[in-house]
Design a protein around this motif. Structure first.
Motif, PDB file in Angstrom:
ATOM      1  N   LEU A  26       0.818  -1.209   0.000  1.00 55.52           N
ATOM      2  CA  LEU A  26       0.000   0.000   0.000  1.00 55.52           C
ATOM      3  C   LEU A  26       0.854   1.262   0.000  1.00 55.52           C
ATOM      4  O   LEU A  26       0.473   2.277  -0.605  1.00 55.52           O
ATOM      5  N   THR A  27       1.996   1.230   0.673  1.00 56.13           N
ATOM      6  CA  THR A  27       2.851   2.427   0.697  1.00 56.13           C
ATOM      7  C   THR A  27       3.502   2.677  -0.664  1.00 56.13           C
ATOM      8  O   THR A  27       3.745   3.829  -1.032  1.00 56.13           O
ATOM      9  N   TYR A  28       3.795   1.614  -1.417  1.00 58.92           N
ATOM     10  CA  TYR A  28       4.293   1.781  -2.788  1.00 58.92           C
ATOM     11  C   TYR A  28       3.211   2.421  -3.664  1.00 58.92           C
ATOM     12  O   TYR A  28       3.470   3.347  -4.431  1.00 58.92           O
ATOM     13  N   ILE A  29       1.984   1.893  -3.566  1.00 59.39           N
ATOM     14  CA  ILE A  29       0.880   2.425  -4.364  1.00 59.39           C
ATOM     15  C   ILE A  29       0.594   3.868  -3.983  1.00 59.39           C
ATOM     16  O   ILE A  29       0.394   4.732  -4.851  1.00 59.39           O
ATOM     17  N   ALA A  30       0.586   4.146  -2.679  1.00 58.41           N
ATOM     18  CA  ALA A  30       0.320   5.508  -2.213  1.00 58.41           C
ATOM     19  C   ALA A  30       1.365   6.485  -2.743  1.00 58.41           C
ATOM     20  O   ALA A  30       1.031   7.596  -3.191  1.00 58.41           O
ATOM     21  N   ALA A  31       2.620   6.085  -2.703  1.00 59.59           N
ATOM     22  CA  ALA A  31       3.691   6.965  -3.187  1.00 59.59           C
ATOM     23  C   ALA A  31       3.537   7.244  -4.677  1.00 59.59           C
ATOM     24  O   ALA A  31       3.759   8.376  -5.141  1.00 59.59           O
ATOM     25  N   THR A  32       3.156   6.224  -5.435  1.00 63.02           N
ATOM     26  CA  THR A  32       2.973   6.393  -6.881  1.00 63.02           C
ATOM     27  C   THR A  32       1.804   7.320  -7.171  1.00 63.02           C
ATOM     28  O   THR A  32       1.868   8.178  -8.066  1.00 63.02           O
ATOM     29  N   LEU A  33       0.716   7.175  -6.410  1.00 61.99           N
ATOM     30  CA  LEU A  33      -0.438   8.060  -6.578  1.00 61.99           C
ATOM     31  C   LEU A  33      -0.090   9.501  -6.199  1.00 61.99           C
ATOM     32  O   LEU A  33      -0.493  10.454  -6.876  1.00 61.99           O
ATOM     33  N   GLU A  34       0.655   9.658  -5.094  1.00 59.21           N
ATOM     34  CA  GLU A  34       1.061  11.009  -4.684  1.00 59.21           C
ATOM     35  C   GLU A  34       1.928  11.667  -5.752  1.00 59.21           C
ATOM     36  O   GLU A  34       1.806  12.873  -6.011  1.00 59.21           O
ATOM     37  N   LYS A  35       2.799  10.884  -6.364  1.00 57.69           N
ATOM     38  CA  LYS A  35       3.668  11.404  -7.421  1.00 57.69           C
ATOM     39  C   LYS A  35       2.848  11.973  -8.575  1.00 57.69           C
ATOM     40  O   LYS A  35       3.254  12.930  -9.233  1.00 57.69           O
ATOM     41  N   GLU A  36       1.666  11.378  -8.811  1.00 54.37           N
ATOM     42  CA  GLU A  36       0.796  11.833  -9.900  1.00 54.37           C
ATOM     43  C   GLU A  36      -0.179  12.918  -9.445  1.00 54.37           C
ATOM     44  O   GLU A  36      -1.067  13.317 -10.201  1.00 54.37           O
ATOM     45  N   GLY A  37      -0.039  13.390  -8.196  1.00 49.93           N
ATOM     46  CA  GLY A  37      -0.824  14.520  -7.740  1.00 49.93           C
ATOM     47  C   GLY A  37      -2.082  14.188  -6.964  1.00 49.93           C
ATOM     48  O   GLY A  37      -2.861  15.089  -6.624  1.00 49.93           O
ATOM     49  N   PHE A  38      -2.314  12.919  -6.639  1.00 51.12           N
ATOM     50  CA  PHE A  38      -3.500  12.527  -5.898  1.00 51.12           C
ATOM     51  C   PHE A  38      -3.250  12.635  -4.387  1.00 51.12           C
ATOM     52  O   PHE A  38      -2.136  12.350  -3.906  1.00 51.12           O
ATOM     53  N   GLU A  39      -4.285  13.030  -3.661  1.00 52.19           N
ATOM     54  CA  GLU A  39      -4.214  13.018  -2.203  1.00 52.19           C
ATOM     55  C   GLU A  39      -4.546  11.607  -1.727  1.00 52.19           C
ATOM     56  O   GLU A  39      -5.537  11.009  -2.147  1.00 52.19           O
ATOM     57  N   VAL A  40      -3.723  11.059  -0.811  1.00 52.25           N
ATOM     58  CA  VAL A  40      -3.869   9.660  -0.384  1.00 52.25           C
ATOM     59  C   VAL A  40      -3.805   9.561   1.131  1.00 52.25           C
ATOM     60  O   VAL A  40      -3.036  10.280   1.784  1.00 52.25           O
ATOM     61  N   LYS A  41      -4.623   8.674   1.690  1.00 56.77           N
ATOM     62  CA  LYS A  41      -4.529   8.301   3.099  1.00 56.77           C
ATOM     63  C   LYS A  41      -4.497   6.780   3.185  1.00 56.77           C
ATOM     64  O   LYS A  41      -5.054   6.082   2.322  1.00 56.77           O
ATOM     65  N   ILE A  42      -3.824   6.264   4.235  1.00 58.36           N
ATOM     66  CA  ILE A  42      -3.747   4.813   4.456  1.00 58.36           C
ATOM     67  C   ILE A  42      -4.317   4.488   5.830  1.00 58.36           C
ATOM     68  O   ILE A  42      -3.981   5.135   6.819  1.00 58.36           O
ATOM     69  N   LEU A  43      -5.174   3.466   5.873  1.00 61.28           N
ATOM     70  CA  LEU A  43      -5.685   2.938   7.137  1.00 61.28           C
ATOM     71  C   LEU A  43      -5.242   1.483   7.248  1.00 61.28           C
ATOM     72  O   LEU A  43      -5.752   0.612   6.537  1.00 61.28           O
ATOM     73  N   ASP A  44      -4.285   1.221   8.113  1.00 63.27           N
ATOM     74  CA  ASP A  44      -3.807  -0.148   8.310  1.00 63.27           C
ATOM     75  C   ASP A  44      -4.585  -0.781   9.463  1.00 63.27           C
ATOM     76  O   ASP A  44      -4.156  -0.746  10.609  1.00 63.27           O
ATOM     77  N   ASN A  45      -5.707  -1.364   9.136  1.00 61.87           N
ATOM     78  CA  ASN A  45      -6.526  -1.954  10.195  1.00 61.87           C
ATOM     79  C   ASN A  45      -6.008  -3.319  10.624  1.00 61.87           C
ATOM     80  O   ASN A  45      -6.449  -3.859  11.639  1.00 61.87           O
ATOM     81  N   TYR A  46      -5.068  -3.877   9.873  1.00 62.49           N
ATOM     82  CA  TYR A  46      -4.377  -5.086  10.333  1.00 62.49           C
ATOM     83  C   TYR A  46      -3.643  -4.774  11.639  1.00 62.49           C
ATOM     84  O   TYR A  46      -3.578  -5.595  12.552  1.00 62.49           O
ATOM     85  N   LEU A  47      -3.140  -3.552  11.711  1.00 61.15           N
ATOM     86  CA  LEU A  47      -2.449  -3.091  12.921  1.00 61.15           C
ATOM     87  C   LEU A  47      -3.432  -2.552  13.954  1.00 61.15           C
ATOM     88  O   LEU A  47      -3.393  -2.933  15.124  1.00 61.15           O
ATOM     89  N   LEU A  48      -4.329  -1.669  13.540  1.00 56.80           N
ATOM     90  CA  LEU A  48      -5.166  -0.918  14.479  1.00 56.80           C
ATOM     91  C   LEU A  48      -6.362  -1.706  14.994  1.00 56.80           C
ATOM     92  O   LEU A  48      -6.846  -1.443  16.092  1.00 56.80           O
TER      93      LEU A  48
END
Length: 463
Positions: A26-48
């Motif tokens: 998810l962090t790879y995908i988020a970084a790629t989306l951010e690079k293209e100008g998209f706002e991104v948030k991650i919710l890791d519910n496996y952890l939380l």
């Protein structure tokens, strides 16, 4: 805005990671989306482990245009539950599922009306192109989006995936979007902390029958350049105070020239960092291991799988027991510790084969050893065999728990406990007495019929 969610494990599940690792995918995908100008948030519910009502609250608060949910066969039910919650909270949010299970069985995802798209294969390129179409309002040319499955006129359309040849085009993972301080950044294979994870090699040319990873990453091995790997290591030390790295992935040393170049760069950049990697026993040499040791490698994890040549052949692992012995010997000579894993409960395996595995593990004498119970997961050749031949007595949605004339899942749990206790805690002279008494299949069956009581008796009978 795009929200990416990593589902929690089902409460009743016996499967999952032994510790909470950050969701690198998810962090790879988020970084790629951010690079293209998209706002991104991650919710890791496996952890939380937040309840579904809290997830629904967050979705309503963020009101994402796209919600991406990671999914494997273990978290399948929770993935669908989250997709349903997303649609209830924000009906206009387009739900995209990705990861191992959607790659192997996209139809099983799209049969649920809450799921709009399934990503097959790598997620970075697919998510960027899909986001451009969905958020841009152009849904007419989805056929141009590689690796996406969706419904059209009541039928499922599956676009073939496109693998990323130049992995350096993927930005450094967006770890700033996850609560890194909440993870246990320690690992038993390293004395330093904090330790973080990196995945630098994708794709696998091997054909192990129990593994399905090549359907996710492809059969061609691809890697980030050594310079890019060192750049990320320096990024981790500078921004997150990392002292150790675990290179997750099966074939870290598949390209000896690449590995040696990386080791030389680590030395040139004077990176004071220790690391662990995973690889195969037929992908190491004396020169390579010495170079890795000089560059900070402390431990290597090998998937040995079995101490029975017959079972190794069944698995199509492509290695021999002498190769395993040789690789372990080279590691110890180089001063690199060894961790390894074996599997128990392969279709066609006998109790005598399992005894051979225990005996072989004791002979190897690794620094860490893990015995895993085989459960057939979608995507592998063994899964199809187990399913077609009905070699299971339990089924958890898609997971198949293998059963043969010699064992079922419950007896495998007993064998696993015995193997772990034997390997890690019992003196060698007691082990010898135990295995000599139960070395035949009949002896195994008799022994397993009262394993806890008999094991206690063996311990109390120690001289």
């Amino acid at each position: 805005m795009i929200l990416l969610i990593n589902p929690h494990l089902p409460a009743e599940s016996a499967w999952g990671l032994s510790k909470m690792l950050p969701p690198l995918g998810l962090t790879y995908i988020a970084a790629t989306l951010e690079k293209e100008g998209f706002e991104v948030k991650i919710l890791d519910n496996y952890l939380l482990k937040k309840p579904i009502n809290h997830i629904k609250f967050l979705v309503k608060k963020f009101s994402p245009e796209i919600t991406g949910i990671s999914c494997n066969s273990v978290t399948y039910k929770n993935c669908i539950e989250i997709a349903r919650a997303v649609k209830e909270a924000v009906p206009k949010s387009r739900v995209v599922v990705g990861g191992p299970h959607p790659t192997y069985m996209p139809e099983s995802m799209l049969r649920h009306k809450e799921v709009d798209f399934a990503v097959v294969g790598e997620g970075e390129l697919a998510m960027v192109e899909l986001a451009k179409h969905v958020i841009g309002g152009d849904n007419s040319n989805l056929i141009e989006v590689p690796g996406v499955a969706y419904r059209r006129n009541g039928k499922i359309v599956k676009n073939p995936p496109k693998f990323i040849d130049d992995l350096d085009s993927i930005p450094i993972p967006a770890r700033h979007l996850i609560p890194l301080s909440k993870y246990d950044r320690r690992i038993e294979f390293l004395e330093v902390e904090p330790v973080d994870t990196m995945n630098v090699v994708r794709g696998c040319p091997f054909n192990c029958k129990f593994c399905e990873t090549k359907k996710l990453w492809g059969s061609k091995s691809r890697a980030f350049s050594p310079h890019r790997v060192v750049e990320e290591m320096e990024h981790l030390t500078a921004n997150y105070s990392s002292k150790g790295i675990y290179f997750v992935g099966d074939n870290f040393t598949i390209n000896e020239k690449w590995t040696k170049t990386l080791c030389n760069l680590i030395k040139e950049h004077k990176l004071d960092i220790e690391w662990v990697c995973d690889t195969r026993v037929d992908l190491v040499s004396r020169d390579l291991l010495n170079a890795m040791k000089r560059a900070g490698c402390k431990t290597i994890w090998f998937g040995v799988e079995s101490g029975s040549p017959r079972v190794l052949e069944k698995l199509n692992k492509g290695i021999t027991l002498p190769q395993v012995v040789h690789a372990f010997k080279l590691c110890k000579e180089a001063g690199i510790k060894v961790a390894c894993s074996f599997m128990l409960g392969i279709p066609g395996e006998t109790l005598d084969d399992m005894y051979a595995t225990l005996r072989f593990a004791m002979k190897l004498n690794p620094d860490w050893c893990q015995f895993n119970i085989f459960v057939a997961c979608p995507g592998s050749a063994l899964y199809e065999e187990v399913l077609e031949k009905g070699l299971y007595d339990r089924r958890d949605e898609f997971l198949l728990y293998v059963k043969t004339e010699d064992f079922n899942y419950e007896s495998l749990l007993e064998i696993q406990r015995f193997f772990h206790t034997t390997f890690h805690r019992v003196p060698a002279r007691i082990i010898k007495r135990i295995v000599e008494r139960i070395k035949s299949p009949i002896g195994w069956k008799h022994f397993l019929s009262g394993l806890p009581k008999r094991f206690k008796a063996f311990l109390e009978g120690e001289d």
